[in-house]
Design a protein around this motif. Structure first.
Motif, PDB file in Angstrom:
ATOM      1  N   VAL A   1       0.858  -1.183   0.000  1.00  0.00           N
ATOM      2  CA  VAL A   1       0.000   0.000   0.000  1.00  0.00           C
ATOM      3  C   VAL A   1       0.893   1.231   0.000  1.00  0.00           C
ATOM      4  O   VAL A   1       1.523   1.555   1.001  1.00  0.00           O
ATOM      5  N   GLY A   2       0.946   1.912  -1.145  1.00  0.00           N
ATOM      6  CA  GLY A   2       1.850   3.043  -1.273  1.00  0.00           C
ATOM      7  C   GLY A   2       3.289   2.566  -1.198  1.00  0.00           C
ATOM      8  O   GLY A   2       3.721   1.714  -1.970  1.00  0.00           O
ATOM      9  N   LYS A   3       4.035   3.085  -0.234  1.00  0.00           N
ATOM     10  CA  LYS A   3       5.425   2.663  -0.033  1.00  0.00           C
ATOM     11  C   LYS A   3       5.567   1.689   1.129  1.00  0.00           C
ATOM     12  O   LYS A   3       6.671   1.346   1.524  1.00  0.00           O
ATOM     13  N   LYS A   4       4.429   1.247   1.663  1.00  0.00           N
ATOM     14  CA  LYS A   4       4.467   0.367   2.828  1.00  0.00           C
ATOM     15  C   LYS A   4       3.993  -1.037   2.476  1.00  0.00           C
ATOM     16  O   LYS A   4       3.162  -1.237   1.595  1.00  0.00           O
TER      17      LYS A   4
ATOM     18  N   VAL B   1      10.812  -5.542   5.358  1.00  0.00           N
ATOM     19  CA  VAL B   1      10.002  -4.514   4.693  1.00  0.00           C
ATOM     20  C   VAL B   1       8.717  -4.208   5.462  1.00  0.00           C
ATOM     21  O   VAL B   1       8.095  -3.172   5.219  1.00  0.00           O
ATOM     22  N   VAL B   2       8.313  -5.082   6.390  1.00  0.00           N
ATOM     23  CA  VAL B   2       7.090  -4.825   7.151  1.00  0.00           C
ATOM     24  C   VAL B   2       7.412  -3.996   8.388  1.00  0.00           C
ATOM     25  O   VAL B   2       8.574  -3.799   8.756  1.00  0.00           O
TER      26      VAL B   2
END
Length: 341
Positions: free
Chosen positions: A62-65, A135-136
């Protein structure tokens, strides 16, 4: 009669738990779910589910996340119906925690179902855990690691090592039982020491051939049978770099799912300043790093470490890894500046 007793017991337990902290109540509730199959089965109808596919967690970009979605029991039912599967699939899930409001969390591996269909339906992707952990959000990393480790353990312990007969998991997934022998198997972790060696003014970092190019980290190794932590630290340092530990200090611990559910026990070790005698069977390189080089390496990201000539500047494990914490602690000990976290 048994049902009445269980209901009275749970009500009494609930009243007692109100006297305790939120953390204590959570732990008591989770323990009840592990010990009471019927209670845990009931909790599955109101819990949330983290999905895996052949041990790879499901993420949404979602977006950059990267988010780790939690599916409700109703959403799980809808997905299973799409594959014409029954709700008995839910029985394959394992309990991995609960919220402060006592909403239980489960992990479920859908490896037998078509991955692309699930990804399309839920608008996300199943991602290799080594990537997912970095990344999370930080709060999700430990949950994904423990969930995958528990799912992996169940997958590899489906048969009794003594009788060869199938084992049966309890509803929560906190144990497996061989009914032929009565043996109960519990999930286990392998203890591993990870040690940052210092001679007082420098710290020692090393790399193995399998590491990403340019990455250096602290020494690590499994505890041998019968060893305590101190003995393991001294042996590993002697084996890998030919140095003798004079003193050591415990730092912290961390569960790590690679290669197969390890308990990382982090320590600092002090040695006399001398030349390294590297064990080339285990390491590709080991060397001393000064404070300035460590500080610069902590600021450097892997993708920015490549030089024009093709070589790589040193970089260190990301902040989610306990090796990063050890290196930051060493910097803080050597200077008055805060650790780079």
């Amino acid at each position: 009669m048994a049902a009445i007793y269980q209901a009275v017991y749970r009500r009494a337990s609930s009243l007692v738990c109100r006297l305790y902290s939120t953390y204590v109540r959570k732990m008591r509730y989770l323990n009840e779910l592990k010990e009471d199959d019927s209670l845990c089965r009931q909790a599955q109808t109101s819990g949330t589910f983290y999905l895996f596919h052949n041990l790879s967690p499901f993420l949404q970009n979602v977006g950059k996340k990267y988010l780790v979605p939690q599916l409700s029991a109703a959403e799980m039912k809808r997905i299973l119906e799409k594959f014409k599967e029954t709700e008995q699939w839910i029985e394959k899930s394992v309990l991995i925690g609960c919220s402060d409001e006592h909403v239980p969390h489960f992990a479920l591996d859908l490896g037998a179902l078509e991955k692309s269909v699930i990804e399309s339906e839920l608008k996300g992707s199943f991602t290799d855990l080594r990537k997912a952990l970095f990344v999370v959000d930080g709060k999700d990393s430990p949950l994904l690691a423990s969930a995958q480790s528990l799912l992996r353990w169940h997958d590899s312990h489906q048969y009794c090592s003594k009788t060869g007969q199938p084992t049966q998991k309890n509803v929560a997934g906190s144990k497996r039982v061989c009914h032929a022998s009565g043996i109960i198997y519990y999930p286990q972790m392998s203890p591993v020491v990870i040690t940052l060696v210092s001679d007082g003014s420098r710290c020692l970092l090393a790399r193995q051939p399998s590491f990403p190019q340019g990455m250096y980290t602290a020494l690590s190794g499994f505890c041998d049978m019968g060893e305590n932590v101190e003995e393991t630290v001294r042996r590993e340092v002697a084996e890998e770099v030919g140095l003798e530990v004079e003193s050591l200090q415990y730092s912290a611990s961390q569960h790590w799912p690679f290669p197969s559910s390890c308990l990382m026990i982090a320590c600092h070790a002090l040695v006399r300043a001398q030349q390294i005698s590297m064990n080339s069977l285990e390491l590709e390189e080991a060397r001393w790093f000064g404070l300035e080089e460590i500080v610069e390496g902590l600021k450097r990201e892997p993708r920015s470490s490549k030089r024009d000539d093709g070589s790589f500047l040193p970089w260190f494990p990301p902040k989610q890894a306990i090796a990063h914490q050890l290196i930051c602690e060493w910097v803080k000990q050597r200077t008055s500046q805060p650790a780079y976290a």
